[in-house]
Scaffold this motif. Sequence first.
Motif, PDB file in Angstrom:
ATOM      1  N   ILE A   4       1.090  -1.036  -0.038  1.00  0.00           N
ATOM      2  CA  ILE A   4       0.183   0.045  -0.148  1.00  0.00           C
ATOM      3  C   ILE A   4       0.968   1.111  -0.185  1.00  0.00           C
ATOM      4  O   ILE A   4       1.845   1.522   0.748  1.00  0.00           O
ATOM      5  CB  ILE A   4      -1.006   0.074   1.120  1.00  0.00           C
ATOM      6  CG1 ILE A   4      -1.851  -1.133   1.104  1.00  0.00           C
ATOM      7  CG2 ILE A   4      -1.627   1.308   1.289  1.00  0.00           C
ATOM      8  CD1 ILE A   4      -2.707  -1.523   2.461  1.00  0.00           C
ATOM      9  N   PRO A   5       0.865   1.886  -0.818  1.00  0.00           N
ATOM     10  CA  PRO A   5       1.725   3.300  -1.119  1.00  0.00           C
ATOM     11  C   PRO A   5       1.384   3.754  -0.114  1.00  0.00           C
ATOM     12  O   PRO A   5       0.124   4.551   0.186  1.00  0.00           O
ATOM     13  CB  PRO A   5       1.654   3.838  -2.615  1.00  0.00           C
ATOM     14  CG  PRO A   5       0.139   3.114  -3.047  1.00  0.00           C
ATOM     15  CD  PRO A   5      -0.028   1.897  -2.289  1.00  0.00           C
ATOM     16  N   THR A   6       2.479   4.650   0.473  1.00  0.00           N
ATOM     17  CA  THR A   6       2.126   5.665   1.611  1.00  0.00           C
ATOM     18  C   THR A   6       2.643   7.141   1.481  1.00  0.00           C
ATOM     19  O   THR A   6       3.025   7.765   2.354  1.00  0.00           O
ATOM     20  CB  THR A   6       2.767   5.012   2.888  1.00  0.00           C
ATOM     21  OG1 THR A   6       4.025   4.768   2.920  1.00  0.00           O
ATOM     22  CG2 THR A   6       1.884   3.774   3.570  1.00  0.00           C
ATOM     23  N   ALA A  11      -1.905   9.269  -0.576  1.00  0.00           N
ATOM     24  CA  ALA A  11      -2.684   9.651   0.334  1.00  0.00           C
ATOM     25  C   ALA A  11      -3.859  10.809  -0.115  1.00  0.00           C
ATOM     26  O   ALA A  11      -4.970  10.778   0.058  1.00  0.00           O
ATOM     27  CB  ALA A  11      -2.000  10.247   1.429  1.00  0.00           C
ATOM     28  N   LEU A  12      -3.334  11.547  -0.879  1.00  0.00           N
ATOM     29  CA  LEU A  12      -4.099  12.825  -1.468  1.00  0.00           C
ATOM     30  C   LEU A  12      -5.096  11.972  -2.470  1.00  0.00           C
ATOM     31  O   LEU A  12      -6.450  12.522  -2.529  1.00  0.00           O
ATOM     32  CB  LEU A  12      -3.321  13.991  -2.140  1.00  0.00           C
ATOM     33  CG  LEU A  12      -2.688  14.670  -1.320  1.00  0.00           C
ATOM     34  CD1 LEU A  12      -1.650  15.549  -2.126  1.00  0.00           C
ATOM     35  CD2 LEU A  12      -3.515  15.357  -0.343  1.00  0.00           C
ATOM     36  N   ALA A  13      -4.701  11.109  -3.402  1.00  0.00           N
ATOM     37  CA  ALA A  13      -5.498  10.346  -4.145  1.00  0.00           C
ATOM     38  C   ALA A  13      -6.543   9.598  -3.292  1.00  0.00           C
ATOM     39  O   ALA A  13      -7.628   9.471  -3.582  1.00  0.00           O
ATOM     40  CB  ALA A  13      -4.800   9.266  -5.002  1.00  0.00           C
ATOM     41  N   ALA A  14      -6.137   8.982  -2.255  1.00  0.00           N
ATOM     42  CA  ALA A  14      -7.163   8.268  -1.380  1.00  0.00           C
ATOM     43  C   ALA A  14      -8.087   9.175  -0.885  1.00  0.00           C
ATOM     44  O   ALA A  14      -9.330   8.873  -0.802  1.00  0.00           O
ATOM     45  CB  ALA A  14      -6.180   7.380  -0.382  1.00  0.00           C
ATOM     46  N   ALA A  65      -5.772   2.955   4.699  1.00  0.00           N
ATOM     47  CA  ALA A  65      -4.293   2.317   5.326  1.00  0.00           C
ATOM     48  C   ALA A  65      -3.321   3.247   4.646  1.00  0.00           C
ATOM     49  O   ALA A  65      -2.383   3.579   5.240  1.00  0.00           O
ATOM     50  CB  ALA A  65      -4.326   0.715   4.719  1.00  0.00           C
ATOM     51  N   ALA A  66      -3.733   3.545   3.425  1.00  0.00           N
ATOM     52  CA  ALA A  66      -2.637   4.750   2.725  1.00  0.00           C
ATOM     53  C   ALA A  66      -2.591   5.827   3.593  1.00  0.00           C
ATOM     54  O   ALA A  66      -1.515   6.263   3.700  1.00  0.00           O
ATOM     55  CB  ALA A  66      -2.901   4.931   1.410  1.00  0.00           C
ATOM     56  N   LEU A  71       0.597   9.274   7.302  1.00  0.00           N
ATOM     57  CA  LEU A  71       0.678   9.770   8.610  1.00  0.00           C
ATOM     58  C   LEU A  71       1.526   9.480   9.529  1.00  0.00           C
ATOM     59  O   LEU A  71       2.247  10.179  10.216  1.00  0.00           O
ATOM     60  CB  LEU A  71      -0.869   9.970   9.186  1.00  0.00           C
ATOM     61  CG  LEU A  71      -1.873  10.583   8.707  1.00  0.00           C
ATOM     62  CD1 LEU A  71      -3.114  10.417   9.524  1.00  0.00           C
ATOM     63  CD2 LEU A  71      -1.674  12.065   8.631  1.00  0.00           C
ATOM     64  N   ALA A  72       1.910   7.991   9.214  1.00  0.00           N
ATOM     65  CA  ALA A  72       2.831   7.538  10.349  1.00  0.00           C
ATOM     66  C   ALA A  72       4.226   8.043  10.014  1.00  0.00           C
ATOM     67  O   ALA A  72       5.168   7.859  10.473  1.00  0.00           O
ATOM     68  CB  ALA A  72       2.710   6.097  10.183  1.00  0.00           C
ATOM     69  N   GLU A  73       4.458   8.148   8.614  1.00  0.00           N
ATOM     70  CA  GLU A  73       5.600   8.571   8.136  1.00  0.00           C
ATOM     71  C   GLU A  73       6.042  10.174   8.103  1.00  0.00           C
ATOM     72  O   GLU A  73       7.296  10.503   8.011  1.00  0.00           O
ATOM     73  CB  GLU A  73       5.806   7.927   6.385  1.00  0.00           C
ATOM     74  CG  GLU A  73       5.982   6.673   6.616  1.00  0.00           C
ATOM     75  CD  GLU A  73       5.886   6.061   5.220  1.00  0.00           C
ATOM     76  OE1 GLU A  73       6.071   6.708   4.167  1.00  0.00           O
ATOM     77  OE2 GLU A  73       5.908   4.679   4.933  1.00  0.00           O
TER      78      GLU A  73
END
Length: 105
Positions: A4-6, A11-14, A65-66, A71-73
């Motif tokens: 899952i790309p992060t 994230a913006l696409a998600a 999840a993305a 956010l975790a990174e």
Amino acid sequence: MTAIPTDRSSALAALDRLVPLALSDTGQARRVARFLMAWWNGPELGDFAVADLFALDTAVARDIAAIVGFLAEHPGALYIDALGYGDEMQAIIARWHAPQAANAA
């Protein structure tokens, strides 16, 4: 295993997919709205139950999840309004969050 790309663009696409879903009127919409509101202000708007992921389509759960991975990174706190979704969050809150006074009645 599916990665899952992060990164920021993922994230913006998600978010581009999750925000309209949260503004719609489905069971998934309520769950996605709860996730976004918990990110925005969990203590006041409610938490997101991880088990809610089980009731989401796989693609929707991967979008969440993305965002969590992004956010975790990210160094430090980052909220959805800083990503350009402040107005949309106000609409989601208006749609899905019942004021405390209404809950007490």
